[in-house]
Structures are given as C-alpha cells and as structure tokens.
Enzyme design. Structure first.
Site, PDB file in Angstrom:
ATOM      1  N   ASN A   9      35.069  53.702  36.446  1.00  0.00           N
ATOM      2  CA  ASN A   9      33.994  52.868  36.978  1.00  0.00           C
ATOM      3  C   ASN A   9      32.622  53.216  36.404  1.00  0.00           C
ATOM      4  O   ASN A   9      31.747  52.345  36.317  1.00  0.00           O
ATOM      5  CB  ASN A   9      33.948  52.986  38.501  1.00  0.00           C
ATOM      6  CG  ASN A   9      35.147  52.331  39.147  1.00  0.00           C
ATOM      7  OD1 ASN A   9      35.447  51.183  38.876  1.00  0.00           O
ATOM      8  ND2 ASN A   9      35.850  53.063  39.981  1.00  0.00           N
ATOM      9  N   THR A  10      32.419  54.467  36.043  1.00  0.00           N
ATOM     10  CA  THR A  10      31.096  54.865  35.553  1.00  0.00           C
ATOM     11  C   THR A  10      31.130  55.561  34.200  1.00  0.00           C
ATOM     12  O   THR A  10      30.108  55.618  33.529  1.00  0.00           O
ATOM     13  CB  THR A  10      30.405  55.815  36.553  1.00  0.00           C
ATOM     14  OG1 THR A  10      31.208  56.996  36.722  1.00  0.00           O
ATOM     15  CG2 THR A  10      30.219  55.141  37.902  1.00  0.00           C
ATOM     16  N   ASP A  99      44.841  53.522  36.068  1.00  0.00           N
ATOM     17  CA  ASP A  99      44.423  54.921  36.128  1.00  0.00           C
ATOM     18  C   ASP A  99      45.272  55.716  37.127  1.00  0.00           C
ATOM     19  O   ASP A  99      45.661  56.854  36.852  1.00  0.00           O
ATOM     20  CB  ASP A  99      42.941  55.032  36.475  1.00  0.00           C
ATOM     21  CG  ASP A  99      42.564  54.320  37.771  1.00  0.00           C
ATOM     22  OD1 ASP A  99      43.333  53.455  38.258  1.00  0.00           O
ATOM     23  OD2 ASP A  99      41.474  54.629  38.311  1.00  0.00           O
TER      24      ASP A  99
END
Length: 239
Positions: A9-10, A99
């Site tokens: 996500n980041t 993931d």
C-alpha cells in the site's frame, strides 16, 4: 539473478535472489516510485521478475513499464486454491490478496508446523496456517500507525504524538501508543490460540510494525524480514 517484488500500500519492497539465496533487498516509497528505475539500473543482469501487487493497476503498470525498458516481462502472481505446500480455504480462493498468499507460501517454506502468519503494515493481517499447510482463514484490522492516525483525525484533543508503551500510562501520548499496541497484541494472541494446539506452533511476524510488536508479544514468535519475498522465492522454480 531473479528480481522479486512486493508492491504494497505504501512501499515497493524488492529482493535480488538466486539459487544460493538473497543477494540484496531494499524498498522505495510508492510516492517516489520513479526512484526504482535508478535502483534497477544498479542491480546488474536480471533474468526474471516475479511480484505480488496489491497497490493497484497504476503502480503495476509503472513497474511493468520499468521492466519493459530493460527487456523483461513483469510476472504478477495471483492466489490459487492450492500450491507450494499450501491449500487455500478461502470461500473464493481468488479473492485472497496476492501478498497474503505469498506470505503463507513463505511461512510454509520456513516453518513446517502450524503457524499464525502476521503482517503488520498499513493493515495488520493474522492468517491461520495449520500443521498440514491448510490456510484456514484470517483476520484483518487497521495497522498500528493507522489506529494512531484515526485517533488524531477523528477524536478531539488526541494528537498524533510520539509515545511509548507503559503498563500504566500517565501521559496522553503514552496512553495512545499503549492502547493501540494492546489492540494489536490482543488480536494476534487471540488468533494464535487457533494454532497453539499444534506441535511447534509459531507466530511468524513481519511488516513495518513488527519491531514494535515483537517485544510485547506473549506467544512463541519469530520475526521475518519479508514473508512475501520469501514466498515468491519459493514459487520461482514452479511458475
């Protein structure tokens, strides 16, 4: 060398791997993804790229373009009902995040017994993997920093401040950090009860908050740098 990628996500985490093991690992923020082109330029010859992408198609497309510029195809994994020593019991196996699937495969490769597979990043996931390699299901909750940010955003007079864990906090910043840690630890330890009966049961903990959680975790555990990359390394020869 093979390039393995975990697009979260980041951050984009990467690892350079061959049959002997890991040669290098690193990460770049998605907000500075163009910098990954510079990373690629310094990695030397790469024969293959395999990755898990939960950051979305825009990020996947940019990485695919980076690979194409080097004459490489970007291979992105998807979750399957069974493979690599793991059976996926999700009601719709394809809906399990790539993931989480790779982390389960990595956990099975590193530990033959029952395991709680915990990734503590933007979200915290706690996935139950039994001694036979069957993924029974798992929980998802906001990650440690996301919990703290939600208090700062949605509650008056509770800032996003640095604090520390205390048994009986007497400062607001410490109370926030302690409360959020208790919430994370409690969820993990409750989920661990589902695997604790298995011989040699272990919590495999990875992600950005692992270092904050591990010292306070009251169940057998092991911190692993990146279970997604470990899972991708296990998949290399069979995909």
């Amino acid at each position: 060398m093979d390039l393995l990628l975990d697009a979260g996500n980041t951050r984009l985490k990467w690892g350079l791997h061959d049959d002997a093991g890991w040669h290098a690992q690193g990460a770049v923020l998605l907000t500075a993804l163009d910098g990954f082109a510079d990373v690629l330029a310094g990695l030397g010859p790469i024969r293959r790229m395999l990755g898990a992408n939960v950051a979305g198609p825009a990020v996947g497309g940019r990485i695919t373009a980076f690979m194409a510029a080097r004459g490489l195809a970007a291979e992105w994994i998807k979750s399957h009902p069974e493979g690599f020593g793991v059976r996926n019991s999700y009601l719709d196996p394809a809906r399990l995040g790539a993931d989480r699937w790779a982390a389960l495969v990595g956990a099975r490769a590193l530990h033959a017994g029952a395991a709680l597979v915990v990734t503590s990043g933007t979200a915290t996931t706690a996935d139950v993997l039994d001694a036979h390699g069957v993924f029974q299901g798992g929980a998802i909750l906001p990650g440690l920093d996301l919990m703290r940010m939600s208090l700062a955003r949605d509650t008056a007079q509770l800032p996003f401040a640095d604090g520390r864990f205390e048994q009986t906090p007497r400062r607001t910043a410490d109370a926030i950090v302690t409360g959020c840690l208790h919430a994370q630890l409690g969820a993990i330890e409750r989920m661990f009860r589902l695997v604790a009966a298995g011989e040699g049961a272990l919590c495999l903990l990875n992600g950005g908050a692992a270092a904050s959680l591990a010292p306070h975790l009251e169940c057998p555990h092991r911190v692993v740098d990146n279970l997604v990359l470990e899972g991708l390394a296990r998949m290399l020869n069979d995909l």
